[in-house]
Design a protein around this motif. Sequence first.
Motif, PDB file in Angstrom:
ATOM      1  N   VAL A  64       0.856  -1.185   0.000  1.00  0.00           N
ATOM      2  CA  VAL A  64       0.000   0.000   0.000  1.00  0.00           C
ATOM      3  C   VAL A  64       0.893   1.236   0.000  1.00  0.00           C
ATOM      4  O   VAL A  64       1.795   1.353   0.842  1.00  0.00           O
ATOM      5  CB  VAL A  64      -0.927   0.018   1.237  1.00  0.00           C
ATOM      6  N   GLU A  65       0.635   2.138  -0.929  1.00  0.00           N
ATOM      7  CA  GLU A  65       1.431   3.367  -1.010  1.00  0.00           C
ATOM      8  C   GLU A  65       0.535   4.584  -0.840  1.00  0.00           C
ATOM      9  O   GLU A  65      -0.525   4.680  -1.461  1.00  0.00           O
ATOM     10  CB  GLU A  65       2.172   3.449  -2.339  1.00  0.00           C
ATOM     11  N   ARG A  66       0.968   5.499   0.001  1.00  0.00           N
ATOM     12  CA  ARG A  66       0.240   6.744   0.234  1.00  0.00           C
ATOM     13  C   ARG A  66       1.023   7.908  -0.379  1.00  0.00           C
ATOM     14  O   ARG A  66       2.202   7.766  -0.740  1.00  0.00           O
ATOM     15  CB  ARG A  66       0.091   6.988   1.730  1.00  0.00           C
ATOM     16  N   ASP A  67       0.380   9.065  -0.478  1.00  0.00           N
ATOM     17  CA  ASP A  67       1.085  10.287  -0.842  1.00  0.00           C
ATOM     18  C   ASP A  67       1.842  10.801   0.382  1.00  0.00           C
ATOM     19  O   ASP A  67       1.495  10.483   1.527  1.00  0.00           O
ATOM     20  CB  ASP A  67       0.109  11.351  -1.330  1.00  0.00           C
ATOM     21  N   LYS A  68       2.846  11.633   0.143  1.00  0.00           N
ATOM     22  CA  LYS A  68       3.690  12.083   1.246  1.00  0.00           C
ATOM     23  C   LYS A  68       2.961  13.003   2.218  1.00  0.00           C
ATOM     24  O   LYS A  68       3.408  13.179   3.354  1.00  0.00           O
ATOM     25  CB  LYS A  68       4.935  12.782   0.711  1.00  0.00           C
ATOM     26  N   ASN A  69       1.851  13.574   1.805  1.00  0.00           N
ATOM     27  CA  ASN A  69       1.111  14.487   2.684  1.00  0.00           C
ATOM     28  C   ASN A  69      -0.097  13.800   3.310  1.00  0.00           C
ATOM     29  O   ASN A  69      -1.074  14.454   3.672  1.00  0.00           O
ATOM     30  CB  ASN A  69       0.645  15.717   1.899  1.00  0.00           C
ATOM     31  N   GLU A  70      -0.034  12.473   3.453  1.00  0.00           N
ATOM     32  CA  GLU A  70      -1.191  11.729   3.939  1.00  0.00           C
ATOM     33  C   GLU A  70      -0.824  10.825   5.108  1.00  0.00           C
ATOM     34  O   GLU A  70       0.325  10.423   5.290  1.00  0.00           O
ATOM     35  CB  GLU A  70      -1.757  10.846   2.820  1.00  0.00           C
ATOM     36  N   LEU A  71      -1.860  10.478   5.879  1.00  0.00           N
ATOM     37  CA  LEU A  71      -1.829   9.358   6.805  1.00  0.00           C
ATOM     38  C   LEU A  71      -2.620   8.224   6.170  1.00  0.00           C
ATOM     39  O   LEU A  71      -3.576   8.474   5.421  1.00  0.00           O
ATOM     40  CB  LEU A  71      -2.444   9.744   8.147  1.00  0.00           C
ATOM     41  N   VAL A  72      -2.252   6.990   6.452  1.00  0.00           N
ATOM     42  CA  VAL A  72      -2.970   5.853   5.887  1.00  0.00           C
ATOM     43  C   VAL A  72      -3.332   4.899   7.020  1.00  0.00           C
ATOM     44  O   VAL A  72      -2.582   4.762   7.996  1.00  0.00           O
ATOM     45  CB  VAL A  72      -2.123   5.134   4.812  1.00  0.00           C
ATOM     46  N   SER A  73      -4.487   4.263   6.917  1.00  0.00           N
ATOM     47  CA  SER A  73      -4.899   3.305   7.938  1.00  0.00           C
ATOM     48  C   SER A  73      -5.743   2.209   7.304  1.00  0.00           C
ATOM     49  O   SER A  73      -6.550   2.476   6.410  1.00  0.00           O
ATOM     50  CB  SER A  73      -5.697   4.006   9.046  1.00  0.00           C
ATOM     51  N   PHE A  74      -5.544   0.971   7.777  1.00  0.00           N
ATOM     52  CA  PHE A  74      -6.322  -0.163   7.276  1.00  0.00           C
ATOM     53  C   PHE A  74      -6.248  -1.299   8.278  1.00  0.00           C
ATOM     54  O   PHE A  74      -5.366  -1.344   9.146  1.00  0.00           O
ATOM     55  CB  PHE A  74      -5.813  -0.628   5.905  1.00  0.00           C
ATOM     56  N   CYS A  75      -7.188  -2.225   8.175  1.00  0.00           N
ATOM     57  CA  CYS A  75      -7.207  -3.421   9.016  1.00  0.00           C
ATOM     58  C   CYS A  75      -6.541  -4.577   8.268  1.00  0.00           C
ATOM     59  O   CYS A  75      -6.628  -4.660   7.040  1.00  0.00           O
ATOM     60  CB  CYS A  75      -8.638  -3.825   9.362  1.00  0.00           C
ATOM     61  N   TRP A  76      -5.910  -5.457   9.034  1.00  0.00           N
ATOM     62  CA  TRP A  76      -5.386  -6.687   8.435  1.00  0.00           C
ATOM     63  C   TRP A  76      -5.598  -7.821   9.420  1.00  0.00           C
ATOM     64  O   TRP A  76      -5.170  -7.751  10.569  1.00  0.00           O
ATOM     65  CB  TRP A  76      -3.906  -6.558   8.090  1.00  0.00           C
ATOM     66  N   GLN A  77      -6.268  -8.887   8.962  1.00  0.00           N
ATOM     67  CA  GLN A  77      -6.646  -9.977   9.856  1.00  0.00           C
ATOM     68  C   GLN A  77      -5.875 -11.255   9.589  1.00  0.00           C
ATOM     69  O   GLN A  77      -6.231 -12.313  10.097  1.00  0.00           O
ATOM     70  CB  GLN A  77      -8.152 -10.218   9.743  1.00  0.00           C
ATOM     71  N   GLY A  78      -4.829 -11.175   8.759  1.00  0.00           N
ATOM     72  CA  GLY A  78      -3.987 -12.341   8.542  1.00  0.00           C
ATOM     73  C   GLY A  78      -2.898 -12.444   9.589  1.00  0.00           C
ATOM     74  O   GLY A  78      -2.845 -11.688  10.559  1.00  0.00           O
ATOM     75  N   LYS A  79      -1.974 -13.387   9.376  1.00  0.00           N
ATOM     76  CA  LYS A  79      -0.874 -13.605  10.310  1.00  0.00           C
ATOM     77  C   LYS A  79       0.286 -12.661  10.045  1.00  0.00           C
ATOM     78  O   LYS A  79       1.129 -12.438  10.914  1.00  0.00           O
ATOM     79  CB  LYS A  79      -0.403 -15.059  10.223  1.00  0.00           C
ATOM     80  N   GLY A  80       0.380 -12.156   8.818  1.00  0.00           N
ATOM     81  CA  GLY A  80       1.498 -11.309   8.448  1.00  0.00           C
ATOM     82  C   GLY A  80       1.480  -9.964   9.162  1.00  0.00           C
ATOM     83  O   GLY A  80       0.418  -9.448   9.517  1.00  0.00           O
ATOM     84  N   LYS A  81       2.660  -9.397   9.376  1.00  0.00           N
ATOM     85  CA  LYS A  81       2.799  -8.110  10.040  1.00  0.00           C
ATOM     86  C   LYS A  81       2.953  -6.997   9.012  1.00  0.00           C
ATOM     87  O   LYS A  81       3.564  -7.189   7.963  1.00  0.00           O
ATOM     88  CB  LYS A  81       4.012  -8.108  10.969  1.00  0.00           C
ATOM     89  N   VAL A  82       2.402  -5.841   9.332  1.00  0.00           N
ATOM     90  CA  VAL A  82       2.535  -4.674   8.457  1.00  0.00           C
ATOM     91  C   VAL A  82       3.918  -4.072   8.686  1.00  0.00           C
ATOM     92  O   VAL A  82       4.294  -3.755   9.822  1.00  0.00           O
ATOM     93  CB  VAL A  82       1.451  -3.630   8.762  1.00  0.00           C
ATOM     94  N   LYS A  83       4.681  -3.933   7.599  1.00  0.00           N
ATOM     95  CA  LYS A  83       6.017  -3.352   7.682  1.00  0.00           C
ATOM     96  C   LYS A  83       6.091  -2.102   6.813  1.00  0.00           C
ATOM     97  O   LYS A  83       5.543  -2.071   5.711  1.00  0.00           O
ATOM     98  CB  LYS A  83       7.069  -4.359   7.224  1.00  0.00           C
ATOM     99  N   LYS A  84       6.776  -1.092   7.322  1.00  0.00           N
ATOM    100  CA  LYS A  84       7.004   0.129   6.565  1.00  0.00           C
ATOM    101  C   LYS A  84       8.306  -0.051   5.793  1.00  0.00           C
ATOM    102  O   LYS A  84       9.399  -0.066   6.380  1.00  0.00           O
ATOM    103  CB  LYS A  84       7.077   1.326   7.507  1.00  0.00           C
ATOM    104  N   ILE A  85       8.222  -0.201   4.460  1.00  0.00           N
ATOM    105  CA  ILE A  85       9.410  -0.508   3.666  1.00  0.00           C
ATOM    106  C   ILE A  85       9.990   0.728   2.984  1.00  0.00           C
ATOM    107  O   ILE A  85      11.060   0.665   2.386  1.00  0.00           O
ATOM    108  CB  ILE A  85       9.097  -1.595   2.614  1.00  0.00           C
ATOM    109  N   ALA A  86       9.272   1.849   3.043  1.00  0.00           N
ATOM    110  CA  ALA A  86       9.729   3.129   2.502  1.00  0.00           C
ATOM    111  C   ALA A  86       8.936   4.211   3.226  1.00  0.00           C
ATOM    112  O   ALA A  86       7.948   3.911   3.912  1.00  0.00           O
ATOM    113  CB  ALA A  86       9.514   3.197   0.985  1.00  0.00           C
ATOM    114  N   PRO A  87       9.346   5.485   3.110  1.00  0.00           N
ATOM    115  CA  PRO A  87       8.652   6.538   3.857  1.00  0.00           C
ATOM    116  C   PRO A  87       7.140   6.544   3.681  1.00  0.00           C
ATOM    117  O   PRO A  87       6.402   6.881   4.616  1.00  0.00           O
ATOM    118  CB  PRO A  87       9.294   7.817   3.329  1.00  0.00           C
TER     119      PRO A  87
END
Length: 328
Positions: A282-305
Amino acid sequence: MKNPYYLLPKAVFITCGLAATALLPIIVQANDSTGYVGTGGVEYIKNKNISMHSEDLYISKDEIRVNYEFKNLSNKDITETILFPMPAVPSFLDSDYADTDSTYDSFKVWVNGRAIQPKLHVRTFMSPLVIENGYSTHTDEAVDTTDIFKSCGITDTDMLAPWTYQVYAEDVNRKLLACDNPQLTRFIKDRTDSYIFWDSQIIYSWQQTFKANSTTTVKHTYAPLVGGSVHLGEEEFGNFCVDDYTRRGFHKSGARPYQALSYILTTGANWAKPIKDFTLTVERDKNELVSFCWQGKGKVKKIAPNTFQIKESDFVPTHDFDVIFVHK
């Protein structure tokens, strides 16, 4: 009058409630599935011999991009019809509605690296009339009315009006009002009322041969239909799993105009096995906050700004994916 937006029966159903300040409804996108286009809409097939070996899904407000690897587990070639349903959109669109024309023109497919031209099918849906507390209203569940429209001389081009703007919806309504098909009485109370509500859905399809004991790659891209509103209320935080850090960002920014989209993951469970390797970016614009739910086993990682990623193994999608992009 109730006017929810629907996908096909037996496919996916969504109702979009609009607040007084809402600009756009949240729109649903969808995963590939196998099936055929029949008179009653899309029927999905669960193929026990074909597995989705991997799915790499990229989501932003500007583009949805998906790369698949499918594996034929049998010793024989298998040919199926692959379906990609777009959301159903209403015949009357507000001026601020998502850019359906751009989405219509942007859908592209590649199979094993070669561009193909999918077939386009269009369906229409209307909600039947019912009597509630002595008043006439419409049910919450729409039914496929494509055959009724065609019997009234309404063409595919006409039914595509909410997508392409090549035909006015009012012109289509006039044909319905002048039509003598008795089935229309299920949906239209007054033949003098020009405000007739119907939805239009596009389904792309193509014949796909999966070679025996081989992997087939499929890629498609398109511009998503993006909804939103001028303000994200706290009562909606739970829908997108807004955490404390993001809440603090909301409070610092004051007003919370946002955009949102929803992606149908669950049709990815129509294959023989769990998805061996699944990646969501998931990619957002630099002037945004992003939020979402995830119900799998995987962890959300920030791979770039501005980029977030989830990886899953042996993934069986049981929920669809909703994401908001909130302007700072």
